[in-house]
Design a protein around this motif. Structure first.
Motif, short mmCIF file in Angstrom:
data_model
loop_
_atom_site.label_atom_id
_atom_site.label_comp_id
_atom_site.label_asym_id
_atom_site.label_seq_id
_atom_site.Cartn_x
_atom_site.Cartn_y
_atom_site.Cartn_z
N THR A 11 0.82 -1.22 0.00
CA THR A 11 0.00 0.00 0.00
C THR A 11 0.85 1.26 0.00
OG1 THR A 11 -0.12 0.13 2.41
CG2 THR A 11 -1.82 -1.20 1.30
N GLY A 12 2.15 1.12 0.18
CA GLY A 12 3.03 2.29 0.24
C GLY A 12 4.47 1.88 0.45
N LEU A 13 5.25 2.76 1.03
CA LEU A 13 6.69 2.56 1.07
C LEU A 13 7.24 2.13 2.43
CD1 LEU A 13 7.78 5.72 -0.98
CD2 LEU A 13 7.47 3.37 -1.80
N ASP A 14 6.45 2.25 3.50
CA ASP A 14 7.03 2.04 4.83
C ASP A 14 6.05 1.34 5.76
OD1 ASP A 14 8.42 2.10 7.19
OD2 ASP A 14 8.68 4.27 7.25
N PRO A 15 6.32 0.09 6.13
CA PRO A 15 5.41 -0.60 7.06
C PRO A 15 5.37 0.05 8.43
CG PRO A 15 7.43 -1.88 6.71
CD PRO A 15 7.45 -0.77 5.72
N ALA A 16 6.39 0.80 8.79
CA ALA A 16 6.42 1.45 10.10
C ALA A 16 5.36 2.54 10.21
CB ALA A 16 7.80 2.05 10.36
N THR A 17 4.87 3.03 9.08
CA THR A 17 3.84 4.08 9.09
C THR A 17 2.46 3.52 8.76
OG1 THR A 17 4.28 4.65 6.77
CG2 THR A 17 5.52 5.83 8.46
N GLY A 18 2.33 2.20 8.80
CA GLY A 18 1.02 1.59 8.59
C GLY A 18 0.81 0.96 7.24
N ASP A 19 1.78 1.02 6.36
CA ASP A 19 1.63 0.37 5.05
C ASP A 19 1.68 -1.14 5.21
OD1 ASP A 19 1.28 2.56 3.25
OD2 ASP A 19 3.38 3.09 3.58
N ARG A 20 0.99 -1.85 4.30
CA ARG A 20 0.88 -3.30 4.39
C ARG A 20 1.19 -3.96 3.04
NH1 ARG A 20 -2.38 -4.98 8.67
NH2 ARG A 20 -1.43 -7.03 8.25
N MET A 21 1.54 -5.20 3.10
CA MET A 21 1.76 -5.99 1.89
C MET A 21 0.42 -6.50 1.38
SD MET A 21 4.42 -9.14 1.32
CE MET A 21 3.62 -10.30 2.43
N VAL A 22 0.18 -6.39 0.07
CA VAL A 22 -1.09 -6.82 -0.50
C VAL A 22 -0.93 -7.95 -1.52
CG1 VAL A 22 -2.21 -4.60 -0.11
CG2 VAL A 22 -1.01 -5.01 -2.28
N GLU A 23 0.30 -8.24 -1.92
CA GLU A 23 0.52 -9.32 -2.89
C GLU A 23 1.94 -9.83 -2.75
OE1 GLU A 23 0.23 -10.19 -7.73
OE2 GLU A 23 0.36 -8.14 -7.00
N ILE A 24 2.11 -11.13 -2.94
CA ILE A 24 3.44 -11.71 -3.00
C ILE A 24 3.46 -12.77 -4.10
CG2 ILE A 24 3.03 -13.51 -1.27
CD1 ILE A 24 5.96 -12.99 -0.31
N GLY A 25 4.56 -12.81 -4.83
CA GLY A 25 4.74 -13.82 -5.87
C GLY A 25 6.11 -14.43 -5.74
#
Length: 228
Positions: A11-25
């Motif tokens: 969802t963005g660049l930094d998981p520390a600010t609340g961004d999350r992973m939405v896809e992995i391949g």
């Protein structure tokens, strides 16, 4: 050697600010050859998708709304990657998001000792050049015409081809070995794609009879160039 080439979308660049992973391949390779085994999943990030992120990968909040949470399918992902080295382009980014999701589940992080960063490899091999995945595909003639938007599995497939080129191309049977004197020597092994095995190279030494015929032929020459 088994390796996993992988990519993530977020969802963005930094998981520390609340961004999350939405896809992995993930793509499985053994001895730098893709086996055809893959792992792919979309995840509900439990937050809205920013417009700028959706513009990159095309994954909307509506599309992701009915997808599983990361914790619901993490067991399958961990089984697939096992303890193999993980190859990614700008690997710090992908490892950061993967390990953040694992930490949310209370699971152990993937160690940095398993990280192989193709961006770092590309910078060493081609200093001063462009090192994006698109640029490396162009450099090595990898077809990316079907890549309109970023996609984790598609990008992992492209990266697998680039990784082979970055690490010596298809001539992967030429390896350094240590002989009985402790010195490094060049060892050639031939890869058999159908069986996935290596064999020792066939001997190509002339027989004693062939050497004798060759010597006799040389003696029959009148004023050869190498004696003048």
């Amino acid at each position: 050697m088994r390796e996993i080439i992988f990519d993530t979308e977020t969802t963005g660049l930094d998981p520390a600010t609340g961004d999350r992973m939405v896809e992995i391949g993930c793509i499985e390779m053994v001895n730098r050859v893709a086996t055809g085994e893959t792992f792919h999943a979309y995840y509900n990030p439990e937050r809205e998708m920013p417009a700028e992120a959706e513009a990159v990968h095309g994954l909307s909040s509506t599309f992701l709304a009915d997808k599983p949470l990361f914790r619901d399918t993490v067991a399958g992902l961990l089984e697939f990657i096992g303890d193999s080295p993980l190859v990614a382009h700008n690997a710090q980014f992908d490892f950061g998001f993967l390990n953040h999701e694992l930490s949310v589940c209370g699971l152990e992080a993937v160690g940095a000792d398993r990280m192989i960063d193709t961006l770092a490899i590309a910078r060493r091999r081609h200093p001063g050049a462009k090192h994006s995945l698109d640029a490396l595909c162009s450099r090595y003639g990898v077809d990316r015409s079907h890549r309109v938007l970023h996609g984790a599995l598609l990008d992992a497939e492209l990266l697998a081809q680039v990784y082979v080129e970055l690490t010596g191309g298809r001539q992967i049977g030429l390896q350094l070995a240590v002989d009985n004197t402790g010195q490094e020597t060049v060892e050639t092994r031939v890869f058999r794609p159908k069986t996935g095995e290596y064999r020792a190279p066939r001997a190509h030494c002339a027989s004693a009879e062939e050497l004798a015929r060759h010597a006799s032929f040389l003696e029959s020459l009148d004023s050869p160039l190498w004696t003048s």
